[in-house]
Scaffold this motif. Structure first.
Motif, PDB file in Angstrom:
ATOM      1  N   ALA A 276       0.838  -1.338   0.017  1.00 48.29           N
ATOM      2  CA  ALA A 276       0.113   0.005  -0.118  1.00 48.29           C
ATOM      3  C   ALA A 276       0.915   1.257   0.040  1.00 48.29           C
ATOM      4  CB  ALA A 276      -1.082  -0.076   1.042  1.00 48.29           C
ATOM      5  N   LYS A 277       1.898   1.207   0.688  1.00 47.34           N
ATOM      6  CA  LYS A 277       2.601   2.420   0.986  1.00 47.34           C
ATOM      7  C   LYS A 277       3.488   2.609  -0.488  1.00 47.34           C
ATOM      8  CE  LYS A 277       3.892   3.227   5.758  1.00 47.34           C
ATOM      9  NZ  LYS A 277       4.658   3.379   6.895  1.00 47.34           N
ATOM     10  N   ILE A 278       4.100   1.380  -1.131  1.00 49.18           N
ATOM     11  CA  ILE A 278       4.609   1.551  -2.339  1.00 49.18           C
ATOM     12  C   ILE A 278       3.843   1.840  -3.308  1.00 49.18           C
ATOM     13  CG2 ILE A 278       5.838   0.034  -4.336  1.00 49.18           C
ATOM     14  CD1 ILE A 278       6.707  -1.906  -2.005  1.00 49.18           C
ATOM     15  N   ALA A 279       2.608   1.637  -3.234  1.00 52.33           N
ATOM     16  CA  ALA A 279       1.728   2.205  -4.293  1.00 52.33           C
ATOM     17  C   ALA A 279       1.288   3.597  -4.249  1.00 52.33           C
ATOM     18  CB  ALA A 279       0.475   1.355  -4.223  1.00 52.33           C
ATOM     19  N   LYS A 280       1.143   4.126  -2.877  1.00 50.64           N
ATOM     20  CA  LYS A 280       1.102   5.579  -2.742  1.00 50.64           C
ATOM     21  C   LYS A 280       2.284   6.189  -3.135  1.00 50.64           C
ATOM     22  CE  LYS A 280      -0.334   8.632   0.945  1.00 50.64           C
ATOM     23  NZ  LYS A 280       0.590   9.663   0.583  1.00 50.64           N
TER      24      LYS A 280
END
Length: 461
Positions: A276-280
């Protein structure tokens, strides 16, 4: 009997052997190409492979002498140019006499292929390289008083180092006729992106981060003279005005995106496997494509490309207009010297996509919903339930899924020292180390310490 028939009967009779001033030649029986002005053969001469272009006259005999003199003048003019780095290399101009008819021939360097054959995989880097080649070459020719007048994909050749050269240069007074070369720049760029020159779809539909080139192509092809570029200088001035970015602003924006997504860990190192953090994080770069333009790049162990990301389904991320990765985890480095900032991406092995019942790693989608083969997309036509669909006026998105596990390195072009062509060997050495050991902070500290021995200073382009 016209020159064409006479010429081919002569070749068959001589078993494709001819005698020229530079030596005896053995021609391949099949031509390399045919054009409006003549025909080209691959030949063997004095132990070397060369290309021979034969000019076949069309018209009544009264005009042949004037035509032949113009060809000689063209060869002399091109041979005396100050530099011919972007122009096909001619070795000699000769005459083959057949039954009293003179057929001129140019002895040329043999090139790998034409741009028509080279366009097998679309690449943003190749598009930008083609733009630079076209503008540099046309600017040089016009400064010499020469208008080409027939720039098209088959007249752009590719050498063994994948560099472009221009052939079939015409000698015309550089007046309003120079506009045809400006138009040709737009047509060739349009052709590279879409495979044809009758497409009114924007370049950014294929290369999302190149919106600037939508305007360039549109103004090269404009029918209204007040809207059309009048010279290459106008094109280049327009590019500089639109693309200019203060290096310090680029560094600040890259650093800001990294730090705002990992405020507890940065500066210095942070490792993240949270999808989720990588996608953000990558979504932030998606929203800033126009700001970074071509200034942000990514390296693999074999190539470098402009980083223009797009978030896809099922956890995949496209790094440019086609290359699709499955990201496992990332390392980010950021410190007080923003020139050292980068993102190291660890991506996994991936599974193929099923298209037309076959497992493939390369495919395309048109109209945002219909899957087709890569070959259909490149050919410009798709087959759907027995119907043939022309793709020249619809959005086509390419996917090239990277099957093997590996690493990519993301940084600002020419601002991080490892993005300099002179220092990419250092980066490749570390990619080699990465393949044998899971990347950790100590390996990256070692890479950073070595990086500091190089110099990369912010500068205006």
């Amino acid at each position: 009997m016209d020159d064409k028939q006479l010429f081919f009967e002569f070749l068959e009779l001589e078993k494709y052997r001819i005698s020229l001033s530079l030596g005896e030649c053995l021609l391949d029986s099949r031509p390399l190409g045919r054009g409006e002005t003549g025909i080209v053969f691959k030949a063997r001469m004095n132990g070397k492979d060369v290309a021979l272009k034969f000019f076949l006259f069309r018209g009544d005999d009264s005009g042949k002498e004037m035509w032949l003199n113009k060809l000689k003048a063209r060869y002399l003019t091109i041979s005396l140019l100050e530099t011919r780095d972007n122009i096909v290399q001619y070795a000699d101009f000769d005459i083959v006499t057949i039954q009293g008819e003179e057929i001129p021939v140019l002895v040329m360097k043999l090139y790998k292929c034409s741009l028509e054959e080279y366009r097998n995989i679309l690449s943003m880097d190749t598009f930008l390289k083609l733009f630079r080649f076209l503008t540099n070459t046309v600017h040089f020719l016009h400064s010499m008083g020469i208008c080409h007048g027939a720039i098209r994909p088959r007249n752009i050749l590719v050498d063994d180092h994948n560099e472009f050269v221009l052939t079939d240069v015409s000698i015309i007074e550089n007046s309003d006729s120079g506009y045809s070369d400006i138009t040709a720049i737009g047509e060739v760029l349009q052709w590279y992106a879409f495979g044809n020159t009758s497409n009114d779809v924007a370049i950014s539909k294929v290369f999302p981060s190149l919106k600037l080139y939508d305007q360039i192509v549109e103004r090269c092809l404009a029918q209204d003279n007040s809207q059309r570029f009048r010279s290459v200088d106008e094109i280049l001035s327009f590019v500089e005005i639109q693309k200019e970015r203060d290096p310090n602003e680029l560094l600040k924006e890259f650093s800001l995106i990294c730090r705002k997504n990992f405020p507890k860990e940065l500066p210095e190192f942070v490792h993240c496997s949270d999808q989720a953090k990588i996608a953000k994080l990558f979504s932030e770069f998606v929203s800033r494509k126009d700001f970074f333009g071509s200034n942000l790049i990514y390296f693999t162990d074999v190539e470098r490309n402009i980083f223009s990301p797009q978030i896809c389904k099922n956890g995949y991320i496209k790094f440019d207009n086609s290359a699709q990765y499955k990201v496992l985890d990332i390392w980010i480095h950021s410190d007080s010297d923003m020139r050292n900032d980068y993102i190291l991406v660890h991506h996994s092995n991936t599974l193929p996509e099923k298209v037309n019942g076959k497992d493939v790693y390369r495919w395309a989608v048109y109209e945002d919903r219909t899957q087709i083969t890569w070959e259909e997309a490149m050919n410009g036509f798709a087959e759907n339930d027995g119907d043939i669909v022309a793709l020249d006026r619809t959005k086509v998105e390419f996917f090239n899924r990277i099957p093997r596990e590996g690493y990519t390195f993301i940084a600002l072009n020419h601002l991080h020292s490892l993005t300099s062509p002179a220092n990419t060997g250092t980066l490749r050495d570390y990619f080699f180390r990465f393949s044998f050991s899971y990347v950790n902070r100590y390996i990256l500290e070692d890479m950073n310490n070595l990086t500091k021995q190089h110099i990369a200073a912010p500068r205006r382009k």
